[in-house]
Design a protein around this motif. Structure first.
Motif: not given
Length: 155
Positions: A37-66
């Protein structure tokens, strides 16, 4: 436990369940899915750009932290160890941060030795946690619950 069942268990049935036990297969299949999932989120984030990729990675990390923390605690329980062992990494990170701030404020003299000691402790802690996570769980029930590998017919 197979891949699909492990993911279903960790993300749906036991999302915030810190009690009980998790088998090695449940834990490691979840970790594999998390990394994919992290790899997929990173690839999608790379396509969307730095800002959107950072937001997407942050959401992914927060959703799966607990759920990640919950399955880690349950895995430690399977080896008959307290889930508080998971806090060791946080303690070491906090100590490193405090030493780093001290080094910035007072100079690097004494703090470099402390950082070296902290580095050794981090390696020892990491190896201990890896040993626990790959170890076979307690056979039969332990103080944290029933053996996750026992089928209902075995109980």
């Amino acid at each position: 436990m197979d891949f699909k069942t492990a993911i279903d268990t960790c993300l749906r049935r036991k999302y915030l369940d810190f009690s009980g036990r998790a088998s090695r297969s449940e834990y490691w299949y979840y970790i594999l899915a998390y990394l994919i999932g992290s790899i997929v989120v990173s690839l999608v984030g790379g396509i969307l750009g730095a800002r959107a990729g950072s937001v997407l990675s942050g959401i992914y990390s927060l959703a799966l932290f607990l759920p990640s923390l919950a399955v880690l605690v349950r895995r430690l329980h399977d080896t008959n160890h307290s889930g508080w062992w998971a806090a060791g990494g946080c303690v070491l990170a906090a100590a490193a941060f405090i030493i780093l701030i001290g080094a910035l404020l007072m100079g690097a003299g004494a703090s470099s030795a402390l950082m070296m000691i902290l580095g050794v402790l981090s390696i020892v802690y990491g190896l201990w946690m890896l040993f626990l996570l790959v170890s076979k769980g307690t056979v039969g029930p332990n103080r944290y619950g029933a053996d996750p590998l026992e089928t209902p017919a075995d109980v």
